[in-house]
Design a protein around this motif. Structure first.
Motif, short mmCIF file in Angstrom:
data_model
loop_
_atom_site.label_atom_id
_atom_site.label_comp_id
_atom_site.label_asym_id
_atom_site.label_seq_id
_atom_site.Cartn_x
_atom_site.Cartn_y
_atom_site.Cartn_z
N UNK A 187 0.50 -1.09 0.18
CA UNK A 187 -0.05 0.07 -0.15
C UNK A 187 0.89 1.56 0.41
N UNK A 188 1.76 1.31 0.83
CA UNK A 188 2.46 2.54 0.39
C UNK A 188 3.08 2.61 -0.03
N UNK A 189 3.81 1.52 -1.32
CA UNK A 189 4.83 1.63 -2.69
C UNK A 189 3.57 2.48 -3.82
N UNK A 190 2.29 1.94 -3.71
CA UNK A 190 1.36 2.40 -3.84
C UNK A 190 0.81 4.14 -4.18
N UNK A 191 0.73 4.55 -2.36
CA UNK A 191 0.69 5.38 -1.68
C UNK A 191 1.33 6.97 -2.84
N UNK A 192 2.88 6.23 -2.60
CA UNK A 192 3.98 7.38 -3.10
C UNK A 192 3.96 7.17 -4.80
N UNK A 193 3.93 6.02 -5.61
CA UNK A 193 3.85 6.16 -6.75
C UNK A 193 2.59 7.36 -7.08
N UNK A 194 1.32 6.81 -6.58
CA UNK A 194 0.19 7.53 -7.75
C UNK A 194 0.31 8.93 -7.14
N UNK A 195 1.18 9.63 -6.02
CA UNK A 195 1.95 10.65 -5.43
C UNK A 195 2.55 11.48 -6.59
N UNK A 196 3.58 10.34 -6.79
CA UNK A 196 4.80 10.97 -8.34
C UNK A 196 4.19 11.32 -9.41
N UNK A 197 3.09 10.50 -9.46
CA UNK A 197 2.15 10.58 -10.45
C UNK A 197 1.64 12.03 -10.58
N UNK A 198 1.19 12.81 -9.80
CA UNK A 198 0.01 13.88 -10.11
C UNK A 198 -1.07 13.13 -9.55
N UNK A 199 -1.11 11.76 -9.36
CA UNK A 199 -3.04 11.06 -9.21
C UNK A 199 -3.17 12.22 -7.59
N UNK A 200 -2.33 11.40 -6.78
CA UNK A 200 -2.58 12.54 -5.41
C UNK A 200 -1.96 13.60 -5.37
N UNK A 201 -2.08 14.38 -4.32
CA UNK A 201 -1.89 15.31 -3.17
C UNK A 201 -0.34 14.90 -1.77
N UNK A 202 -1.56 13.62 -1.26
CA UNK A 202 -0.23 13.63 -0.27
C UNK A 202 -0.34 12.05 -0.08
N UNK A 203 0.33 11.39 1.25
CA UNK A 203 0.18 10.46 1.39
C UNK A 203 -0.07 10.47 2.45
N UNK A 204 -1.21 8.86 3.36
CA UNK A 204 -1.38 8.74 3.81
C UNK A 204 -0.68 8.71 5.85
N UNK A 205 -1.08 8.67 6.60
CA UNK A 205 -0.38 8.14 7.65
C UNK A 205 -0.54 6.69 7.72
N UNK A 206 0.30 5.90 7.82
CA UNK A 206 0.28 4.27 7.86
C UNK A 206 0.68 3.73 9.40
N UNK A 207 -0.68 2.89 9.65
CA UNK A 207 -0.98 2.17 10.97
C UNK A 207 -0.85 0.75 10.67
N UNK A 208 0.05 0.10 11.59
CA UNK A 208 -0.22 -0.87 11.12
C UNK A 208 -0.82 -2.17 12.61
N UNK A 209 -1.76 -2.98 12.69
CA UNK A 209 -2.01 -4.00 14.32
C UNK A 209 -1.30 -4.89 13.68
N UNK A 210 -0.75 -5.78 14.47
CA UNK A 210 -0.55 -7.51 14.46
C UNK A 210 -1.63 -7.64 16.44
N UNK A 211 -1.48 -9.00 15.91
CA UNK A 211 -1.90 -9.96 17.23
C UNK A 211 -0.73 -9.44 18.79
N UNK A 212 -1.56 -9.49 20.20
CA UNK A 212 -0.50 -9.14 20.76
C UNK A 212 0.29 -11.05 20.96
N UNK A 213 -0.64 -11.67 20.16
CA UNK A 213 0.49 -12.96 20.40
C UNK A 213 1.36 -13.56 18.73
#
Length: 359
Positions: A198-224
Motif C-alpha cells: 500500500x505504501x508503495x502504491x501511495x508513493x507512486x500515485x503521488x509521484x504520478x500526480x494522481x494524489x496530493x498527499x500520502x497517508x499515515x500508515x498504521x499497522x496492527x499485529x495480534x498481541x501473540x
C-alpha cells in the motif's frame, strides 16, 4: 475503448504501473475493484469519514488475489510449470486458483493443524498439492525459499516482488474513489507484505500526480504474534490465523512504511480482535475473518485511549480514515461461532411457538 468483459482485472486497469509488457500473458480472475464502504458508525465515533476497503470480495475471498495475478502472469511468462508457496491459508487459496487458471501445478507448504478449514478446502478444491509440516509458517517459508533457483518452479509468496506490485493496486483504487489519498490508513499486519505494498502504491500515485498527499500508515499485529512491535522474532500464537507469523518476510518494508509516513505498528489482543469482528458484522453488516478485524480493533483501541500506544500523534477527528479488511468472514467461520456462542433457538413448527421465542 471499453475493456472486454473477460479482461478487467488489476493488470488491465493498471498496466502502466506494473512490471508487465505485451509479452506477459495475463492470468486474471477479474480481481480488484473491491468496494470502499463508508462506515457511518465508525465515522460518528471518530468524527472523521471512515471507510472500509473490503478485500474479502476478491475472487478467492482475500486481498492475495491482487498480488497473485501479477505473480502468476510473470511466472508463466518466465516459463514456470509449477508455483510453490508457504501459507497460513489465504496465499494457498489464491496461488492454487490462479495456477488452475494458468493450467500449471501448485504446491503448498503449510503448518499442520493451524489453517482455517475454509482456506484449506479452497487449496484442495483448486487442485493444489498440499504438504502439512510439523512446524509453523516461518518453517514453511524457510523450506519454500530453498526451492529458489529450481528450474521451472516459481515462489509466489510476498518475497516475490511481483506480489507486492499487484497488491499496491488497492491504494490506487482508494485514491481514485476518494479523489485523493486518505489522511490515515490502518491495516492488519502479519507477513507485512500488504502495508509495504500500500505504501508503495501511495508513493507512486503521488509521484504520478494522481494524489496530493500520502497517508499515515498504521499497522496492527495480534498481541501473540507481534514481532515487529516487539522488535524481535517470536513463536506466534493468535486466533487470527492469517497474521499468525513470527518473522515477517516484509519486516523492513513495514518499518519503512511507518517511518516514512509518520505512522506506527501497534498491537491488539485476541479478545479485541474477536469483539471487533462481531461488532463490525452486527453494526455495519460486514463479515470479515478474525485477522481482518485487527484493523477495526486497532481503531477502536485508539478511540478508547485517545491514541495508539506507539503512535507519535493521536488519531484526530476530521479528514478521512481507511481501514483495510483483508479477507471474508466465511474463510474462518469457526472462530466467531466459538466466540459468540451462536446457536439457533429451537421452537415447535407453529406460529404461536415461533412468536413466543421471538417475543
Amino acid at each position: 475503448m471499453n475493456q472486454p468483459l473477460h479482461d478487467r482485472g488489476v493488470i488491465s486497469r493498471y498496466k502502466a504501473y506494473l512490471p508487465v509488457t505485451e509479452a506477459t500473458p495475463v492470468i486474471s480472475l477479474n480481481e480488484g475493484s473491491t468496494p470502499l464502504i463508508h462506515s457511518p458508525k465508525l465515522s460518528e465515533r471518530t468524527g472523521a469519514e471512515v471507510y472500509l476497503k473490503f478485500e474479502g470480495l476478491n475472487p478467492t475471498g482475500s486481498f492475495k488475489d491482487r498480488g497473485m495475478t501479477v505473480a502468476l502472469s510473470k511466472a508463466v511468462e518466465r516459463g514456470a510449470s509449477t508455483v510453490i508457496c508457504a501459507s497460513t491459508g489465504n496465499t494457498s487459496a489464491a496461488a492454487a486458483a490462479y495456477a488452475a487458471r494458468a493450467s500449471i501445478r501448485c504446491a503448498v507448504i503449510l503448518p499442520a493443524g493451524k489453517i482455517a478449514a475454509g482456506k484449506l478446502v479452497q487449496a484442495f478444491a483448486y487442485g493444489a498439492k498440499v504438504v502439512a509440516i510439523r512446524g509453523n509458517f516461518d518453517d514453511a517459508l524457510r523450506i519454500v525459499r530453498e526451492f529458489g533457483g529450481v528450474d521451472g518452479v516459481a515462489i509466489v509468496n510476498s518475497i516475490n516482488p511481483d506480489r507486492i506490485e499487484g497488491q499496491k493496486t488497492a491504494s490506487f483504487e482508494i485514491i481514485e474513489e476518494l479523489g485523493d489519498a486518505p489522511d490515515i490508513h490502518i491495516l492488519p499486519v502479519g507477513n507485512a507484505g500488504n502495508i509495504t505494498a500500500y505504501w508503495k502504491g501511495y508513493r507512486e500515485f503521488q509521484s504520478a500526480g494522481r494524489s496530493t498527499r500520502r497517508p499515515r500508515m498504521v499497522g496492527f499485529q495480534a498481541e501473540g504474534a507481534a514481532p515487529i512491535y516487539l522488535g524481535h522474532p517470536v513463536e506466534p500464537h493468535t486466533v487470527a490465523t492469517a497474521i499468525r507469523i513470527g518473522n515477517p518476510a516484509s519486516w523492513e518494508g513495514a518499518n519503512n512504511a511507518v517511518k516514512e509516513s509518520g505512522g506506527c505498528i501497534d498491537i491488539v489482543t485476541d479478545q479485541q480482535i474477536l469483539d471487533a469482528q462481531q461488532w463490525l458484522a452486527s453494526n455495519e453488516g460486514i463479515f470479515v475473518e478474525p485477522a481482518s478485524a485487527a484493523s477495526v480493533a486497532g481503531l477502536l483501541k485508539c478511540l478508547s485511549s485517545g491514541r495508539c500506544t506507539t503512535c507519535p500523534l493521536p488519531l484526530r477527528a476530521g479528514g478521512k480514515i481507511v481501514l483495510t479488511v483483508t479477507g471474508h468472514g466465511l474463510k474462518d467461520p469457526e472462530a466467531p461461532v466459538k466466540h459468540g456462542g451462536f446457536a439457533p433457538i429451537e421452537a415447535d413448527a407453529d406460529l404461536t411457538a415461533v412468536r413466543r421465542v421471538l417475543d
